[in-house]
Design an enzyme around this catalytic site. Structure first.
Site, PDB file in Angstrom:
ATOM      1  N   GLU B  75     -52.773 -58.931 -64.050  1.00  0.00           N
ATOM      2  CA  GLU B  75     -52.581 -60.327 -63.641  1.00  0.00           C
ATOM      3  C   GLU B  75     -53.899 -61.063 -63.479  1.00  0.00           C
ATOM      4  OE1 GLU B  75     -51.069 -57.732 -62.160  1.00  0.00           O
ATOM      5  OE2 GLU B  75     -48.923 -58.029 -62.454  1.00  0.00           O
ATOM      6  N   HIS B 144     -40.621 -56.935 -53.793  1.00  0.00           N
ATOM      7  CA  HIS B 144     -40.079 -57.716 -54.917  1.00  0.00           C
ATOM      8  C   HIS B 144     -39.133 -58.813 -54.415  1.00  0.00           C
ATOM      9  CE1 HIS B 144     -41.353 -54.056 -57.015  1.00  0.00           C
ATOM     10  NE2 HIS B 144     -41.214 -54.662 -58.165  1.00  0.00           N
TER      11      HIS B 144
END
Lengths: 320, 343
Positions: B75, B144
């Site tokens: 990322e 998540h």
């Protein structure tokens, strides 16, 4: 063969317990019997069972979201593991973690991390702590092939090498970073080759052969315990399931999977021990594993949900 | 022409239309097409995933791998690369698969994307969109399921968007892509399949303009993203008891439409803010402070916040359900305001 018969039986037992557990998880997922993302370990059994049994109980390790195999290879009880899959009160994390975050430090398992490469710095710090405290323990960190692109991966290798931390980095290279094939996502010739610039000894092993993984692990453990610092093991393996249960797996060629299934770690083990262990004995252990898994799921299904009051507990540790 | 589309498909259409119109746009992210490196078994350019939730489905087939780029799990690398590419004229749109994963790239957003224009004297800008997925209730566990809205809203230089309907999702996405600044575009995983009437032609919805989802005179309920719908459920229950709630969806949190919120509170005299995030240093505390500061004279009772608790998000289904605010809690909060009125 330097590994004794009892050890062979033990390795087989752990591997078939993983396989039968994951068979059941796949069924649970297919029937929508449990909520959440489930990542199965089938195909990779030889890695967990090569790496974890040679460690001592006090040698802690970090895991990933594909962690059921690591828990079982460390002999975490199956009922607590099944309970965690459902989020029941009997789960190893009392339901708060779920399948992706299985943990039990009493068995050395720091826990399954949901963030790719998130465990490597932590396992490195565990090793740093062992060294500082004068212990001869080693730590281990599991990661997948997709993790090597993370800054956390590189920073961990760098830290571990600089400070000679006794950590063993274990790559479960199953050729896919989620849905992305390794030849697309990796420009280096191999993951083990990526350790060299950091000065970390690394080896690529056949991750479908539990004894080959075990040999590499024993060498890494010896290095760590004797002050030789970190090691990296790249175990070449394959996951039979998707990235998660329900993944369409359109990215996997059928021929490739067929080839790997011929290398199945259970088949390979049977071939290895031919003439040493009777196949009927192996079958009996496998059947017992299936029965143990069924019993564990019965316990988990019957177990209560955690009380809602648990929502707000364990956020902070109490001041002693 | 207007059709019924869900949020997932409305976003897909927004991306497709804007990519057709502007060749500077590329998409980058993990598995946004899927199957990269396996074009041998998918030779016709079909994607395997189209993102975990299918938002970018079929864009690979139309635009090819030059413009729909599956990245490594890196990322910091691809968010930073998007920033760099934007400086030289591209309009990158990156996907962070789950908002929770932003941690691995946050430095690029916090210290670079948000600040380059300001600290380098105003000559450059960073026109990127960071799409990411928020929200609990998916049984996805503590890593998540977070929303993290206030983390970005706190940072000057970032714009923060969190739509709750398909019509807003498309219009706000087109605004986000055309905006010359870094925009964090948050999509709630449990709203993707929610239908709405969505115009087919491209249209924009400006940032900093709230939507009044329901008009009412007795209490103002500000909902954050999915909680807009929970607030609407609560408004129905309250109406049965003769309380008419006004439900406001700010839609964007940086900038924030202060006038619509203050105007509504001026009319109703009561404010409840509903957010599934943790309560501390949050959008509800921010909006509370706004109204306490600039709308205090209108208030006839204490401001109430209905939020998740100050805990991580648990996996276990009954615990996660208890984490997420429900309509009953909102109704209780509103009723308590009528019991605690000042003269």
């Amino acid at each position: 063969m330097t590994v004794g018969r009892d050890t062979l039986i033990d390795l087989w037992t752990r591997m078939v317990r993983i396989r039968r557990f994951e068979d059941r998880v796949a069924t649970v997922a297919a029937n929508n019997e449990a909520d959440g993302f489930l990542h199965t370990y089938s195909g990779q059994e030889a890695v967990a069972c090569g790496v974890l049994p040679p460690l001592r109980d006090e040698d802690w390790f970090t895991s990933t979201y594909r962690n059921h195999g690591h828990a079982i290879a460390r002999n975490i009880p199956l009922d607590g593991l099944a309970g965690e899959v459902y989020g029941k009160a009997n789960g190893v994390c009392r339901g708060k973690g779920g399948s992706m975050h299985v943990a039990d430090q009493d068995y050395g398992m720091i826990g399954g991390m949901g963030i790719v490469a998130g465990g490597l710095p932590i396992a490195t710090g565990v090793a740093y702590g062992y060294k500082y405290l004068g212990k001869d323990n080693v730590s281990a960190a599991f990661f997948g092939d997709g993790a090597v692109h993370q800054g956390a991966w590189h920073e961990s290798l760098d830290f571990a090498a600089l400070f000679e931390c006794p950590v063993i980095f274990v790559c479960e290279n199953n050729l896919y970073a989620e849905s992305t094939y390794i030849e697309y996502h990796l420009n280096a010739e191999s993951i083990s080759a990526m350790a060299a610039p950091y000065g970390i000894p690394a080896v690529q092993v056949d991750g479908m052969d539990v004894l080959a993984v075990r040999d590499a692990m024993e060498e890494a453990i010896d290095r760590g315990r004797s002050g030789g610092g970190p090691s990296l093991i790249e175990a070449m393996t394959y996951r039979y399931g998707g990235q998660y249960e329900g993944d369409n797996q359109l990215y996997k060629p059928a021929k490739e999977e067929a080839w790997w299934r011929e290398q199945d770690p259970l088949l390979r083990f049977r071939a290895t021990v031919e003439g040493i262990i009777d196949s009927a004995e192996l079958d009996a252990i496998d059947e017992q594993a299936a029965a143990d898994v069924a019993a564990a799921f019965d316990i988990a299904i019957a177990a209560p949900w955690p009380d809602v009051s648990e929502l707000t507990t364990d956020v902070y540790a109490p001041i002693a | 022409m207007t059709r019924t589309l869900n949020i997932k498909d409305a976003l897909n259409e927004a991306l497709r239309q804007e990519m057709e119109a502007d060749s500077r746009i590329v998409l980058m992210g993990e598995d946004i097409a899927g199957g990269a490196g396996r074009d041998d078994i998918n030779p016709d350019g079909t994607d395997c995933w189209g993102g975990v939730f299918g938002v970018t489905k079929d864009l690979l087939g139309q635009f090819g791998r030059d413009r729909v780029v599956d990245t490594a799990i890196a990322e910091t690398g691809f968010v930073g690369a998007a920033i760099g590419a934007s400086l030289v004229g591209m309009r990158p749109i990156v996907e962070i698969m789950f908002a929770d994963f932003i941690g691995t790239s946050f430095d690029q957003l916090l210290n670079h994307a948000a600040k380059l224009r300001y600290m380098y004297g105003g000559k450059v800008s960073v026109p990127i969109v960071v799409r990411t997925v928020t929200g609990a209730g998916f049984r996805a566990g503590a890593e998540h399921s977070q929303t993290l809205y206030s983390l970005y809203t706190h940072v000057p230089g970032l714009k923060v968007v969190a739509p709750s309907t398909a019509r807003d999702a498309k219009g706000l996405m087109l605004s986000a892509i055309r905006d010359p600044n870094p925009v964090i575009f948050m999509e709630h995983k449990r709203l993707y399949l929610l239908d709405d009437d969505v115009p087919e032609e491209p249209y924009t919805i400006p940032f900093g303009v709230a939507r009044i989802a329901r008009e009412g005179k007795d209490v103002t309920i500000v909902g954050v993203q999915k909680m807009v719908h929970t607030a609407l459920d609560a408004a129905k229950l309250l109406a049965e008891e003769g309380i008419e709630a006004e439900v406001i969806d700010p839609r964007t949190y940086s900038p924030l439409d202060e006038d619509t919120i203050l105007g509504s509170v001026e009319k109703t005299g009561r404010l409840v803010i509903v957010d599934e995030s943790h309560p501390r240093c949050s959008l509800p505390t921010d909006i509370s402070a706004l109204v306490a500061d600039k709308g205090f004279a209108s208030l006839r009772s204490p401001i109430k916040m209905v939020t998740g608790p100050h805990t991580p998000i648990p996996f276990s289904p009954p615990l996660e359900d208890a984490f997420i605010p429900d309509a009953g809690q909102i109704v209780e909060a509103v009723k308590s305001q009528f019991e605690m009125a000042r003269s």
